[in-house]
Scaffold this motif. Sequence first.
Motif, PDB file in Angstrom:
ATOM      1  N   GLY A  84       0.791  -1.226   0.000  1.00  0.00           N
ATOM      2  CA  GLY A  84       0.000   0.000   0.000  1.00  0.00           C
ATOM      3  C   GLY A  84       0.820   1.271   0.000  1.00  0.00           C
ATOM      4  N   ALA A  85       2.153   1.165  -0.160  1.00  0.00           N
ATOM      5  CA  ALA A  85       2.984   2.364  -0.100  1.00  0.00           C
ATOM      6  C   ALA A  85       2.753   3.281  -1.297  1.00  0.00           C
ATOM      7  N   LEU A  86       2.573   2.730  -2.499  1.00  0.00           N
ATOM      8  CA  LEU A  86       2.379   3.577  -3.678  1.00  0.00           C
ATOM      9  C   LEU A  86       1.090   4.403  -3.576  1.00  0.00           C
ATOM     10  N   PRO A  87      -0.063   3.798  -3.204  1.00  0.00           N
ATOM     11  CA  PRO A  87      -1.244   4.648  -3.011  1.00  0.00           C
ATOM     12  C   PRO A  87      -1.057   5.704  -1.924  1.00  0.00           C
ATOM     13  N   LEU A  88      -0.351   5.338  -0.843  1.00  0.00           N
ATOM     14  CA  LEU A  88      -0.110   6.319   0.213  1.00  0.00           C
ATOM     15  C   LEU A  88       0.750   7.478  -0.287  1.00  0.00           C
ATOM     16  N   ILE A  89       1.754   7.166  -1.098  1.00  0.00           N
ATOM     17  CA  ILE A  89       2.581   8.224  -1.678  1.00  0.00           C
ATOM     18  C   ILE A  89       1.737   9.118  -2.576  1.00  0.00           C
ATOM     19  N   VAL A 122      -5.677   0.161 -12.843  1.00  0.00           N
ATOM     20  CA  VAL A 122      -5.122   0.314 -14.189  1.00  0.00           C
ATOM     21  C   VAL A 122      -3.673  -0.167 -14.255  1.00  0.00           C
ATOM     22  N   GLY A 123      -2.879   0.157 -13.218  1.00  0.00           N
ATOM     23  CA  GLY A 123      -1.477  -0.263 -13.225  1.00  0.00           C
ATOM     24  C   GLY A 123      -1.319  -1.762 -13.387  1.00  0.00           C
ATOM     25  N   PRO A 124      -1.939  -2.594 -12.537  1.00  0.00           N
ATOM     26  CA  PRO A 124      -1.849  -4.048 -12.714  1.00  0.00           C
ATOM     27  C   PRO A 124      -2.434  -4.539 -14.034  1.00  0.00           C
ATOM     28  N   ALA A 125      -3.502  -3.889 -14.513  1.00  0.00           N
ATOM     29  CA  ALA A 125      -4.085  -4.308 -15.791  1.00  0.00           C
ATOM     30  C   ALA A 125      -3.107  -4.064 -16.940  1.00  0.00           C
ATOM     31  N   VAL A 126      -2.447  -2.906 -16.934  1.00  0.00           N
ATOM     32  CA  VAL A 126      -1.429  -2.626 -17.949  1.00  0.00           C
ATOM     33  C   VAL A 126      -0.261  -3.597 -17.797  1.00  0.00           C
ATOM     34  N   GLY A 127       0.079  -3.913 -16.556  1.00  0.00           N
ATOM     35  CA  GLY A 127       1.143  -4.898 -16.321  1.00  0.00           C
ATOM     36  C   GLY A 127       0.808  -6.246 -16.913  1.00  0.00           C
ATOM     37  N   ALA A 128      -0.457  -6.653 -16.819  1.00  0.00           N
ATOM     38  CA  ALA A 128      -0.880  -7.928 -17.421  1.00  0.00           C
ATOM     39  C   ALA A 128      -0.706  -7.900 -18.931  1.00  0.00           C
ATOM     40  N   LEU A 129      -1.012  -6.770 -19.566  1.00  0.00           N
ATOM     41  CA  LEU A 129      -0.824  -6.653 -21.015  1.00  0.00           C
ATOM     42  C   LEU A 129       0.664  -6.705 -21.374  1.00  0.00           C
ATOM     43  N   LEU A 130       1.482  -6.051 -20.556  1.00  0.00           N
ATOM     44  CA  LEU A 130       2.930  -6.079 -20.815  1.00  0.00           C
ATOM     45  C   LEU A 130       3.497  -7.489 -20.681  1.00  0.00           C
ATOM     46  N   ALA A 179       3.499   3.958 -13.933  1.00  0.00           N
ATOM     47  CA  ALA A 179       4.446   3.143 -14.695  1.00  0.00           C
ATOM     48  C   ALA A 179       5.124   2.102 -13.810  1.00  0.00           C
ATOM     49  N   VAL A 180       5.510   2.498 -12.600  1.00  0.00           N
ATOM     50  CA  VAL A 180       6.144   1.561 -11.673  1.00  0.00           C
ATOM     51  C   VAL A 180       5.176   0.428 -11.328  1.00  0.00           C
ATOM     52  N   SER A 181       3.921   0.765 -11.069  1.00  0.00           N
ATOM     53  CA  SER A 181       2.925  -0.254 -10.756  1.00  0.00           C
ATOM     54  C   SER A 181       2.781  -1.256 -11.892  1.00  0.00           C
ATOM     55  N   ALA A 182       2.764  -0.774 -13.137  1.00  0.00           N
ATOM     56  CA  ALA A 182       2.616  -1.659 -14.294  1.00  0.00           C
ATOM     57  C   ALA A 182       3.851  -2.536 -14.492  1.00  0.00           C
ATOM     58  N   VAL A 183       5.035  -1.947 -14.371  1.00  0.00           N
ATOM     59  CA  VAL A 183       6.272  -2.708 -14.578  1.00  0.00           C
ATOM     60  C   VAL A 183       6.428  -3.787 -13.508  1.00  0.00           C
ATOM     61  N   VAL A 184       6.148  -3.431 -12.254  1.00  0.00           N
ATOM     62  CA  VAL A 184       6.254  -4.405 -11.165  1.00  0.00           C
ATOM     63  C   VAL A 184       5.260  -5.543 -11.374  1.00  0.00           C
ATOM     64  N   ALA A 185       4.050  -5.216 -11.811  1.00  0.00           N
ATOM     65  CA  ALA A 185       3.040  -6.252 -12.055  1.00  0.00           C
ATOM     66  C   ALA A 185       3.474  -7.198 -13.174  1.00  0.00           C
ATOM     67  N   VAL A 219      14.581  -6.051 -12.195  1.00  0.00           N
ATOM     68  CA  VAL A 219      13.676  -5.061 -12.795  1.00  0.00           C
ATOM     69  C   VAL A 219      12.766  -4.465 -11.723  1.00  0.00           C
ATOM     70  N   ARG A 220      12.214  -5.320 -10.848  1.00  0.00           N
ATOM     71  CA  ARG A 220      11.352  -4.806  -9.787  1.00  0.00           C
ATOM     72  C   ARG A 220      12.141  -3.926  -8.820  1.00  0.00           C
ATOM     73  N   CYS A 221      13.373  -4.317  -8.537  1.00  0.00           N
ATOM     74  CA  CYS A 221      14.221  -3.505  -7.653  1.00  0.00           C
ATOM     75  C   CYS A 221      14.449  -2.123  -8.257  1.00  0.00           C
ATOM     76  N   GLY A 222      14.812  -2.078  -9.547  1.00  0.00           N
ATOM     77  CA  GLY A 222      15.059  -0.798 -10.198  1.00  0.00           C
ATOM     78  C   GLY A 222      13.812   0.074 -10.267  1.00  0.00           C
ATOM     79  N   ALA A 223      12.674  -0.551 -10.572  1.00  0.00           N
ATOM     80  CA  ALA A 223      11.428   0.215 -10.673  1.00  0.00           C
ATOM     81  C   ALA A 223      11.053   0.825  -9.325  1.00  0.00           C
ATOM     82  N   MET A 224      11.096   0.020  -8.265  1.00  0.00           N
ATOM     83  CA  MET A 224      10.728   0.539  -6.947  1.00  0.00           C
ATOM     84  C   MET A 224      11.741   1.575  -6.446  1.00  0.00           C
ATOM     85  N   ALA A 225      13.029   1.344  -6.717  1.00  0.00           N
ATOM     86  CA  ALA A 225      14.056   2.287  -6.253  1.00  0.00           C
ATOM     87  C   ALA A 225      13.952   3.622  -6.970  1.00  0.00           C
ATOM     88  N   SER A 226      13.336   3.642  -8.148  1.00  0.00           N
ATOM     89  CA  SER A 226      13.206   4.912  -8.874  1.00  0.00           C
ATOM     90  C   SER A 226      12.277   5.887  -8.154  1.00  0.00           C
TER      91      SER A 226
END
Length: 439
Positions: A30-35, A53-61, A108-114, A84-91
């Motif tokens: 829940g950190a991303l929604p809190l941010i 939307v983020g997870p849905a886009v991640g599923a398409l990716l 974008a981070v939500s989609a890439v992580v998903a 990849v998940r480490c880099g996305a979250m660290a960004s």
Amino acid sequence: MGGRRSLGRPFGWLWAAYAVSAYGSGLGFGALPLIAVLVLHAGPAEVSALSAVGPAVGALLALPLAPWVEFRRKRPVMVAADLVRCGAMASVPLAYACGVLGFGQLLAVSAVVAAAKIAFGAASGAYLKALVRPDDLLVANSRFESTNWSSIAVGPPLGGAAIGVLGPVVTVLADAGSYLLSALGLAAIRHREEPPPARDGGPAGPGSLLDGWRHLLGDPELRALYLNNLLVSGLIMATEPVLAVLLLRQLHFPAWQYGLAFAAPCLGGLIGSRLARRVVARRGRTWVFRTVGTLRVVWLIGLAFVPSGVAGLLTVMAVELAIIVHMSLFTPVLATYRLERTPTHLVARTLSAWSIGQQATTAVLTALGGLLATLTDPRTTLAVAGLLALATPLLLPRREPVPVPVPEPEPEPAPLPLSARESDPINGVAGTPTSTPTP
């Protein structure tokens, strides 16, 4: 038989890597929604988009990644997905420190992580099937399930405390670090992986993207379990934001009670996952699919009748506990059966199809739940979800789901006689096939 059953050191490293990333994700839950809310002052529509939307886009990716994962060695794919998940979250903390963090980056981070999570899950399932013996698959899946629920029970409360003291950006950084530690743990595995299955007919065409769904929908038992699981997981997940509105806004639960209502019942996941092997041995897999598969959904409608005060807190905890105990017993049995019934050269594509379908269904049902709650109220939405869940056992298999022989790639040719191997420039005198796994 005394003590914990050993599945070997390679599995121990795999399990440890999974555990550290699971607990890191629990801390950052829940950190991303809190941010988005606390740092970027996002409104309800933007927060909902981030969750759906983020997870849905991640599923398409992840869709075109399935054949790519299938025809490569699985451990490097898992390491790459962690990095990849480490880099996305660290960004996120990096952009925050530089003063350039925006909502688009969070999306974008939500989609890439998903997407990376789906690729990791597909590769890890295929790797697990090759790593442990067939009769140990249920034990292995039960341990993963136990770790998953314990991380949910412990991680979010600790993460919530850390967010209160240090802010949500710090927990995102901790989540990123957990993926790095997971990658290092996977790199420490000393197990010679079998070569990936050979791709027939050259590069993968568009049709290969659908091979996982063809397998799932072409097998009557897997099709029934797949459709059942899509609806059950989607309906349960869709109730979470609606229930949050009911508890926090309408019933005025304090934040600590809200966290406790969901964290404490997760300990029931330790009970169910530990019972899975024993229950299958005593009752059989059919009983688990039919009876436990039904019991995991009959409680959901109880959330529509949550009262206020302590009675409401206890009601939520009881309902969540009943759901989680039965889910954690059902899930490892389902995961094991799915691996047993899927040929090796289709495992990654099948698991990708499963995860993509589940993620997309959850996103759709969550959006529909939010719309219904807007048009009516949270209790009506929870009641509708509970009633729909009561119909899902109709999709469970009607007959004994006995594993059937599945087509596997052609076996390697038998070793040549010693006299022929002595002159073999590839195998040499030893003649040991290079694909033989190291104990």
